[in-house]
Design a protein around this motif. Structure first.
Motif, PDB file in Angstrom:
ATOM      1  N   THR A 161      10.491 -62.097 -46.226  1.00 43.32           N
ATOM      2  CA  THR A 161      10.507 -61.755 -44.804  1.00 43.32           C
ATOM      3  C   THR A 161       9.112 -61.878 -44.205  1.00 43.32           C
ATOM      4  OG1 THR A 161      12.367 -60.223 -45.132  1.00 43.32           O
ATOM      5  CG2 THR A 161      11.060 -59.938 -43.132  1.00 43.32           C
ATOM      6  N   VAL A 196      17.458 -60.578 -46.402  1.00 40.67           N
ATOM      7  CA  VAL A 196      16.315 -61.140 -45.674  1.00 40.67           C
ATOM      8  C   VAL A 196      16.707 -61.446 -44.229  1.00 40.67           C
ATOM      9  CG1 VAL A 196      14.743 -63.102 -45.500  1.00 40.67           C
ATOM     10  CG2 VAL A 196      15.219 -62.079 -47.743  1.00 40.67           C
ATOM     11  N   TRP A 199      16.896 -58.262 -42.217  1.00 43.28           N
ATOM     12  CA  TRP A 199      15.568 -57.700 -41.926  1.00 43.28           C
ATOM     13  C   TRP A 199      14.841 -58.516 -40.863  1.00 43.28           C
ATOM     14  CZ3 TRP A 199      13.119 -55.987 -47.265  1.00 43.28           C
ATOM     15  CH2 TRP A 199      13.860 -54.919 -47.767  1.00 43.28           C
ATOM     16  N   LEU A 200      14.985 -59.831 -40.889  1.00 44.51           N
ATOM     17  CA  LEU A 200      14.373 -60.661 -39.842  1.00 44.51           C
ATOM     18  C   LEU A 200      14.948 -60.304 -38.468  1.00 44.51           C
ATOM     19  CD1 LEU A 200      14.287 -64.130 -41.646  1.00 44.51           C
ATOM     20  CD2 LEU A 200      12.305 -62.752 -40.980  1.00 44.51           C
TER      21      LEU A 200
END
Length: 416
Positions: A161, A196, A199-200
Motif C-alpha cells: 500500500t 491492499v 486499504w488504498l
C-alpha cells in the motif's frame, strides 16, 4: 498430561501458547478435537521443536510448502477417553481458559490485536486512515487479528500500500507480487490483494475519494494485469522518435483516414512526438471521452490531432497527451458534462492546461433542451466533490450540471 506439564512446556517454549489457544478454540467451537488442523506455514525452528515436544512426530506433518498440520486421531489414538478429557481439561487450566467461557480468550485476542496494530502504526505511520479503520475493528470485537500469519499479512499489505501510494509508473500484479512477496501470484485476485485494494480506498476516501463506479482503485494507482493491454488511440499527422529512430506509421494511417492504436510497448521510451506537416504544427489537439464522437470527428475531417481517452485516461493516454499537448498550440477536451466527464477533463488539465469544448458553460447553456436530469445520488456526489475540491478547474460547469442536468456527448447535434 496434567496442567503443570503444559506449564513447564510453555515456560520452555513461550511460542507454543498461541497454538494451544487455537486448539482450545477449535475444541469449544466443535465440541471435540477431531480431524486435521493447520497450525501454520513457514514456522521457525523453535516453533517446530515446541510442537514436536508436545505432540510427537507421528501426529504432525510437514508438507513440501512448509505447512504444518496436526492429525488429532493419530495423537489421541492410544489415549483412553478419560485420559483424553483430562488432557483437554489440563490444557484449558494451564492457559487460564474455561471449556465453556471465552471471555478471557476474547480479552487475550483483543490485547494481541492492539499489539499488532501498534507495531503496524510504528512501522507505517503514514497510513493513518488504515490504522483508524483497524482500531475500529478491534474496538468492535472483529476477528481480523489472529495469529502470526495475520501480522505477516498486515505488514505485507502495508508495504505494498505504501509503495502504490507513491507510485507513478505502470506495474503489473505479477511484478508487485515478485517484488514484495517473492511470489508473482501472491497478488493475483487473492485475499491479500483485496486487503491492499481496501486499504488504498480507505486512504483515498479520507482525502476526498473517487466514486468506485468511475474507475478502479488499481487503475488510479497504475496497476495493470497486462502491460500490452494498456494502449491509446490517436488520429493525426504525427511522427515519433524513439531510440534514435523516427517512426511514421501513425502519420501514414492518418493519411489513409484511420486512427492509430499504440500499445504501451510503443509508447514507453518515446523521446518526442512531432508534426509531419508544417500546416498542423500548433494546429490544436482535441481529447475525446467516448468512441462514437471520436469516430465522427474523424469522418468530419477535422484538422486537429484527436486523442481518444476511452473514459478515464490510462497511462498510455496520459503519456501521449504529455508529449503532444505542448506542441499543439491549444488543447481542448470534449466529453460528458457529468462528474465523471469533468473529472476526466481535470485529470488531463493537471498534465497540461486545456479548455473545455462543447461541454463548456456557454455550450451547456445553448443545449438546455438536451440535458439529462441527475439522480439524487449523482447530485450528492457532485455536492461532496465540490465541497472537498473547491479549486476544481471546471467548477462552474459542475455547478451548472448540478442545477440543470448534464449533457451527454452523443446528444450534441450542432456545430461549435
Amino acid at each position: 498430561m496434567v496442567s503443570s506439564t503444559f506449564s513447564s512446556l510453555i515456560k520452555q517454549y513461550p511460542c507454543l501458547r498461541p497454538y494451544l489457544i487455537r486448539i482450545c478454540r477449535r475444541f469449544r467451537k466443535r465440541g471435540a478435537l477431531t480431524g486435521v488442523m493447520k497450525l501454520g506455514q513457514g514456522l521457525d525452528v523453535q516453533e517446530l521443536e515446541a510442537l514436536h515436544a508436545l505432540f510427537g512426530l507421528q501426529a504432525l506433518s510437514l508438507s513440501g510448502s512448509d505447512e504444518v498440520r496436526i492429525f488429532f486421531a493419530r495423537f489421541f489414538r492410544d489415549m483412553a477417553p478419560a485420559a483424553r478429557e483430562d488432557w483437554i481439561d489440563g490444557l484449558h487450566r494451564c492457559l487460564g481458559l474455561s471449556r465453556s467461557d471465552e471471555t478471557h480468550e476474547k480479552h487475550c485476542n483483543r490485547q494481541a490485536a492492539k499489539l499488532v496494530l501498534e507495531r503496524l502504526r510504528l512501522a507505517f505511520p503514514e497510513l493513518g486512515a488504515v490504522h483508524r479503520l483497524l482500531a475500529g475493528q478491534v474496538q468492535a470485537g472483529g476477528n481480523s487479528f489472529r495469529g502470526h500469519d495475520c501480522q505477516n499479512s498486515f505488514f505485507k499489505a502495508a508495504e505494498v500500500t505504501r509503495f502504490l501510494r507513491q507510485n507513478s509508473n505502470i506495474v503489473t500484479f505479477s511484478e508487485l507480487g515478485a517484488r514484495f512477496l517473492n511470489d508473482s501470484k501472491a497478488l493475483r485476485n487473492t485475499g491479500l490483494s483485496r486487503l491492499v485494494g481496501a486499504w488504498l480506498q480507505v486512504m483515498e476516501q479520507e482525502e476526498g475519494g473517487w466514486p468506485d463506479s468511475e474507475t478502479t482503485v488499481w487503475d488510479r494507482h497504475h496497476v495493470v494485469r497486462d502491460r500490452l493491454a494498456v494502449q491509446a488511440t490517436v488520429f493525426g499527422p504525427l511522427l515519433y522518435e524513439k531510440n534514435g529512430r523516427t517512426y511514421d506509421w501513425v502519420y501514414k494511417l492518418w493519411q489513409a483516414g484511420e486512427p492509430a492504436t499504440l500499445s504501451w510497448a510503443n509508447i514507453a521510451g518515446m523521446d518526442r512526438i512531432s508534426a509531419a506537416r508544417d500546416d498542423w504544427s500548433g494546429g490544436g489537439l482535441i481529447t475525446c471521452e467516448n468512441e462514437t464522437p471520436f469516430a465522427r470527428m474523424i469522418r468530419e475531417g477535422r484538422t486537429e490531432v484527436l486523442l481518444y481517452t476511452s473514459g478515464f485516461p490510462n497511462e498510455a493516454v496520459l503519456s501521449l497527451y504529455r508529449l503532444i499537448a505542448p506542441q499543439a498550440g491549444h488543447c481542448r477536451h470534449w466529453g460528458d458534462s457529468d462528474l465523471a466527464g469533468l473529472r476526466i477533463a481535470a485529470m488531463l488539465h493537471a498534465v497540461f492546461p486545456l479548455r473545455l469544448w462543447r461541454c463548456d458553460l456557454p455550450s451547456l447553456e445553448r443545449h438546455r433542451k438536451c440535458l439529462i436530469a441527475l439522480s439524487g445520488e449523482q447530485q450528492g456526489r457532485i455536492e461532496q466533490f465540490l465541497l472537498k475540491h473547491p479549486d476544481c478547474p471546471f467548477a462552474a460547469e459542475l455547478r451548472f450540471t448540478l442545477e440543470h442536468g448534464w449533457l451527454e456527448q452523443e446528444s450534441w447535434f450542432s456545430g461549435d
